[in-house]
Design an enzyme around this catalytic site. Structure first.
Site: not given
Ligand SMILES: [Zn+2]
Length: 490
Positions: A92, A127, A278, A283
């Site tokens: 960037d 920009d 998850c 997790c």
């Molecule tokens: Zn996770």
């Protein structure tokens, strides 16, 4: 524009390959570019590559340019060695800092030359990120300045480095479309849609959908399209379905710092979690209570890893959905995560005609999953297709039931599509799975199909046998169509 190739479409979503010559890599899209802060690396780039399969990342050349510690090493070692990353690196330019602080001390020429010197694979001009809702005059003026800079960037010799052409225009769809059309004429390589972060921060997904759709109208199928600053996995499916190919974000790291936990349905606070919803290594190996007890740095590292797993997991889910042709079913299910996402999805469907142009003709199955399904591109396409059938009959039966030889011709009727010639019954999308207890929107869309067909054949007499359609649907059927209820008839 030979650096980007589309392999498969679903709605306006695309599976593509972006060839990044300077890095010598081909990046599969859609994908996410993790934002790497040159000063603070929450997860180091080598781990992004090895553990998460990152093919591309983004870092900020303006920070490097202005840093006494990093500027020289970046120039002497090059960006890839400095960060320890062998994939593609996009940089960037400081536009973000320009938006935040109102002023930066480099020009497009200086920063692009610097990006090239440090070995960036995809550079970015300076920009002007015009925020949402500004006065039109300002949006117009800044769009012009951005376009001038893109043209100056295009005139520079940047070797093998690809150069991006940000598209601005605030929340004015016509300015976005024009900015996109003009950005395309520069022949630059990647098209970031700029200044959309405020929309995402404020959950303005409907406005975001309008902005993206407008940019896409201007760009056509030129690509790839980069949704600048979009990093929450909850909106990848929607943005991909509108035609975005690249996302980038520091969210995985920033959220981790605040004990925020990303999911495809939104953001949770670690403090509120009893269970981790998850299956990632973090997790499965820890409970929320365990994580809360860890020291801050370890906790931040683990949360950032979870956030990245969810992020890359959703990217893979989106890719597979495009491959399978069920991206809109995925968008539909993600839209249930938050009412503003539902607004986004409904706005996306306002652009169904635009999405229909690239949507593929045949897929495995159409699942009527919600009332929104009645407005999908497949329904629009079916209605348009009705214009192409000749009817050489005096009497035509349109029916949800069986044929009847008192009529010259019998057509089937299937909500939400409406009437169809029976020989097409086994073709997509008429093989759709529609619930028995469907909704008003499906019947109304079917009635619109009937109305369209009937209007095209003024000399034919039509009878519609429907299965208990609601009055709101029947009132959309032209008066000259004779109506019969399927069960009343038996
Ligand atoms: Zn996770």
């Amino acid at each position: 524009m030979t650096n980007f190739e589309v392999r498969e479409y679903d709605a306006a979503g695309r599976l593509g390959e972006l060839d990044v010559p300077r890095a010598g890599v081909t990046v599969s899209t859609p994908t996410i570019l993790p934002v790497v802060n040159p000063h603070v690396q929450t997860i180091d780039p080598a781990a992004l590559e090895a553990e998460f399969g990152a093919e591309i990342l983004i870092t900020n050349s303006y920070i490097l340019h202005g840093s006494d510690q990093l500027r020289e090493p970046a120039l002497s070692e090059g960006l890839h060695d400095l960060l320890g990353f062998s994939g593609a690196i996009m940089t960037d330019s400081g536009s973000f800092q320009l938006a935040e602080y109102g002023d930066i001390d480099v020009t497009t020429e200086e920063i692009l030359a610097f990006q090239q010197e440090i070995g960036s694979d995809i550079g970015t001009p300076v920009d002007i990120p015009t925020p949402p809702d500004v006065e039109r005059e300002r949006a117009e003026r800044e769009r012009e300045t951005t376009q001038e800079r893109l043209e100056r960037a295009a005139a520079m010799d940047t070797g093998e480095m690809l150069v991006s052409a940000p598209v601005q225009g605030s929340t004015y769809p016509d300015l976005r479309e024009r900015a996109a059309r003009e950005a395309k004429t520069t022949g630059l390589d990647v098209f970031p849609l700029g200044a959309v972060v405020p929309l995402m921060n404020e959950y303005r997904y409907a406005d975001l959908a309008d902005v993206v759709a407008a940019c896409k109208r201007g760009l056509g199928e030129t690509g790839p399209v980069h949704l600048f600053g979009a990093g929450h996995p909850m909106m990848f499916a929607m943005a991909a379905a509108l035609g975005c190919d690249l996302f980038d974000s520091a969210a995985y790291a920033l959220y981790a710092r605040d004990d925020r936990y990303l999911t495809v349905r939104g953001t949770e606070l670690l403090a509120d979690l009893e269970q981790f919803p998850c299956q990632c290594p973090v997790c499965t190996e820890h409970t929320p209570a365990e994580l809360r007890k860890l020291d801050e740095d370890t906790r931040e590292d683990l949360l950032a890893r979870h956030n990245l797993h969810v992020t890359y997991g959703e990217i893979r889910t989106v890719r597979q959905a495009i491959r399978a042709g069920n991206l809109l079913e995925l968008v539909d299910s993600r839209a249930r995560g938050h009412p503003t996402m539902l607004d986004g999805y409904r706005t996306l469907l306002d652009h169904a005609e635009q999405l229909e142009r690239t949507d593929r003709v045949s897929k495995d199955a159409f699942f009527y999953a919600s009332t929104e399904s009645a407005h999908r591109p497949e329904v629009v396409r079916h209605h348009e297709r009705l214009d192409r059938f000749d009817i050489d009959a005096e009497t035509v039966l349109l029916t949800e039931g069986g044929s009847n030889d008192r009529y010259d011709e019998t057509w089937g009727v299937l909500p939400p599509f409406g009437p169809y010639p029976r020989e097409l019954a086994e073709t997509y999308p008429l093989t759709a799975e529609v619930p028995d207890r469907t909704d008003r929107a499906a019947y109304e869309a079917a009635a619109d199909g009937v109305a369209r067909l009937v209007a095209l054949h003024p000399d034919t007499s039509f009878t519609l046998v429907h299965d208990d359609w609601p009055e709101t649907a029947l009132s959309r059927v032209p008066e000259r169509v004779r109506l019969q209820d399927l069960h009343a008839r038996e």
